[in-house]
Design an enzyme around this catalytic site. Structure first.
Site, PDB file in Angstrom:
ATOM      1  N   GLU A   1      -6.165   1.231 -15.617  1.00 43.00           N
ATOM      2  CA  GLU A   1      -6.547   0.531 -14.387  1.00 43.00           C
ATOM      3  C   GLU A   1      -6.298  -0.963 -14.491  1.00 43.00           C
ATOM      4  OE1 GLU A   1      -7.663  -0.718 -10.803  1.00 43.00           O
ATOM      5  OE2 GLU A   1      -7.314   1.355 -11.393  1.00 43.00           O
TER       6      GLU A   1
ATOM      7  N   ASP B   1      -3.581  -3.086 -12.188  1.00 44.25           N
ATOM      8  CA  ASP B   1      -3.975  -4.203 -11.334  1.00 44.25           C
ATOM      9  C   ASP B   1      -3.190  -5.466 -11.670  1.00 44.25           C
ATOM     10  OD1 ASP B   1      -5.782  -2.418 -10.350  1.00 44.25           O
ATOM     11  OD2 ASP B   1      -7.521  -3.291 -11.336  1.00 44.25           O
TER      12      ASP B   1
ATOM     13  N   SER C   1      -5.478   1.603  -5.648  1.00 39.79           N
ATOM     14  CA  SER C   1      -5.659   0.489  -6.546  1.00 39.79           C
ATOM     15  C   SER C   1      -4.329  -0.091  -6.997  1.00 39.79           C
ATOM     16  CB  SER C   1      -6.508   0.881  -7.760  1.00 39.79           C
ATOM     17  OG  SER C   1      -5.731   1.248  -8.855  1.00 39.79           O
TER      18      SER C   1
ATOM     19  N   ILE D   1       2.603   1.966  10.676  1.00 40.83           N
ATOM     20  CA  ILE D   1       2.805   3.287  10.084  1.00 40.83           C
ATOM     21  C   ILE D   1       2.241   4.320  11.047  1.00 40.83           C
ATOM     22  CG2 ILE D   1       2.430   4.744   8.077  1.00 40.83           C
ATOM     23  CD1 ILE D   1       4.034   2.156   7.533  1.00 40.83           C
TER      24      ILE D   1
ATOM     25  N   ASP E   1      -5.007   2.465  12.632  1.00 36.19           N
ATOM     26  CA  ASP E   1      -5.598   3.776  12.365  1.00 36.19           C
ATOM     27  C   ASP E   1      -6.378   3.709  11.055  1.00 36.19           C
ATOM     28  OD1 ASP E   1      -3.624   4.543  10.127  1.00 36.19           O
ATOM     29  OD2 ASP E   1      -2.266   4.263  11.817  1.00 36.19           O
TER      30      ASP E   1
END
Length: 577
Positions: free
Chosen positions: A297, A301, A496, A539, A559
């Protein structure tokens, strides 16, 4: 006799005047519940009372004297066209706006003194907005809060925390004290990434809730390379020039660390001219840093923020695990708001289900993001990887309800969803999105969300809060992206990954503003939902499944899957003129 009566009356008058000057302390034993759960939250089990001598740090959030002043200030500095647009506040000005009423401080201090809380263990932040009581024994905390702290273990992850299923405050403090933590929040921040798989022969693999999908075609692999991202979002022609004035911050929780060695390898392979990319590590609240044991992670990032925003200086904040849960995020907010200089852009790839914390606590954390916004900081937060909700979304009462994720439900951050593919980009099915149960719809998205709900009609009626804050706000590629981890290339997916991609693009916009002598963008959403939307690619395909349902569909306009769309740096830059 007459003189004696006058003397007695004089004494009584003096006594009454003294009483008026310093009112008697309220009955501190008149306790009323502040927040409680009917049962222990799902997936947690009690291990009984914690060991003797266990201590906790308590954070007491106080009501500001000028209750709406901070949000009003944020609207002023964030609304294009307002006379004070991007005229940000200083640390001192923020402290003045959130300071509690003197009576609030007097009452709370009297209550703490009544319970023999030593003044030396009490510290104040943000002009007295929050009191921190250091190393309070669990026994003392139980008495102070009418609580029953116990040791709880998560049945799946095995982590243990000290919490209580309910706490109370004296009636006299209920209006003055917004929330106390840690108390009833049985959560720890979950990262918004999909499990990485090792890549062989250059192929990138990514996983979601379904079996892994191999992208074996070289053409397809090239589409998700960092160079493709920079081409797709039109950042490749821009090089930052602010000589360190512009900074991008990345948050790390749970003892997750990045690796400089992996970053160097990543940049040399995917952006060769940026092989000297580096970062600064800042330890917060007992945070640690061990680059010899990197986690995916933290590498995700940092590598994607760097590859988009190089050579912008980056700071990695390693936040300690002294109090697992959203208290970790709160401790970082306390730290960063106490700094004179803050990075103009922040990337946060962690989140939890909103329902697992009290409304009061979620609001208090969200209010800290308001303080960042008025100081000119753009905060990007991942929307989550569970679509509209993980599993069946069955609540304890037997009803089904979608599960929005915090801090993405906070109206004062910019939330990033996920896309995949090209020509066209489509919503990735795990992209978190929906509507908050705690926070009402903010004015800046009223038109966009109302239009979507009209199109949706009665679909999913009763399964979400139609008047709540809708999220995400924006989106980016989130499936089949390579990272380096311990010298090997892996493929990952998740919001992420999308979040630092967008953070890097926003940081480039801030760089241009600073270079031209202007203030940074700050809180993005009022601009994004207005003129800034012209710089996004809408999109209109895909949906975010979850709760055993198809989820919300992506349509023309906003959306709750991809927000307003994906960024285009060149077009967004044009909307700053």
């Amino acid at each position: 006799m007459h003189y004696h009566c006058i003397s007695v009356l004089f004494v009584i008058v003096l006594f009454l005047l003294g009483s008026l000057a310093k009112p008697l302390s309220p009955p501190w034993d008149d306790m009323h519940i502040k927040h409680s759960w009917n049962v222990v939250p799902k997936n947690w089990e009690s291990l009984g009372h914690p060991p003797s001598g266990t201590t906790i740090d308590l954070h007491i959030a106080l009501r500001p004297q000028r209750e709406n002043a901070m949000v009003d200030a944020l609207h002023e500095v964030s609304e294009p066209g307002h006379p004070r647009y991007r005229a940000y506040l200083t640390k001192g000005q923020v402290a003045d706006l959130v300071a509690p009423h003197p009576e609030t401080l007097e009452l709370v201090n009297s209550w703490l003194e009544h319970h023999s809380i030593s003044p030396s263990s009490i510290s104040m932040t943000h002009g007295g907005n929050t009191l921190t009581l250091k190393r309070v024994s669990v026994t003392q905390a139980n008495t102070l809060l009418g609580a029953s702290y116990q040791l709880y273990r998560h049945v799946e992850r095995g982590e243990t925390i000290v919490r209580t299923v309910g706490y109370s405050l004296p009636r006299a403090l209920h209006w003055h004290v917004l929330t106390v933590a840690p108390t009833t929040s049985f959560v720890s921040p979950r990262t918004q990434w999909q499990t990485p798989r090792n890549c062989s022969d250059g192929a990138v693999m990514s996983t979601s809730e379904e079996p892994a999908m191999m992208l074996s075609s070289r053409a397809k692999v090239n589409r998700i390379m960092p160079s493709f991202l920079r081409w797709l979002y039109e950042t490749e022609a821009y090089t930052p020039n602010t000589r360190g004035e512009n900074v991008l911050g990345v948050l790390g929780f749970l003892g997750y660390y990045p690796s400089q060695t992996d970053l160097t390898a990543f940049m040399q392979k995917f952006r060769s001219e940026a092989g000297d990319a580096t970062y600064t590590v800042v330890l917060v609240n007992g945070g640690e840093y061990d680059p010899t044991h990197p986690q995916q992670e933290a590498n995700v990032d940092l590598q994607y923020a760097e590859v988009m925003a190089y050579p912008t200086p980056h700071i990695f904040y390693s936040i300690g695990q002294g109090a697992p849960g959203m208290e970790d995020l709160f401790s970082w907010l306390e730290y960063i708001l106490d700094q004179e200089n803050i990075p103009q852009t922040i990337s946060i790839s962690y989140g939890i289900e909103e329902r697992l914390m009290s409304r009061e606590y979620a609001i208090n954390v969200c209010d800290q993001f308001v303080m960042l916004g008025v100081r000119g900081v753009s905060v990007l937060v991942s929307s989550g990887n569970d679509g509209i909700g993980k599993g069946t979304c069955l609540r304890d009462d037997g009803t089904v309800r979608f599960n929005p994720r915090f801090p993405g439900t906070c109206p004062y951050v910019t939330v990033v969803g996920g896309t995949t593919g090209h020509e066209p980009e489509v919503a990735v099915k795990f992209s978190g999105g929906g509507f908050s149960d705690y926070f009402k719809r903010p004015s800046y998205q009223e038109e966009a969300v109302s239009t979507y709900l009209q199109d949706l009609g009665n679909r999913y009626q009763g399964l979400y809060n139609a008047s709540g804050r809708g999220f995400p706000d924006i989106a980016a590629q989130a499936l089949g992206l390579p990272i380096f981890l311990e010298g090997k290339v892996y493929g990952v997916g998740g919001t992420s990954v999308a979040t630092p991609i967008v953070a890097g693009i926003i940081s480039l916009l801030n760089d241009w503003l600073i270079l031209t002598g202007q203030a940074p963008l700050g809180f993005l959403n009022p601009w994004l939902y207005g003129r800034g939307s012209r710089g996004l690619t809408d999109i209109t395909e895909g949906s975010n499944s979850g709760c055993n349902m198809d989820g919300f569909p992506a349509i023309v306009g906003w959306d709750p899957v991809t927000g307003l769309g994906t960024p285009n740096f060149r077009r967004m830059l044009e909307q700053l003129f």
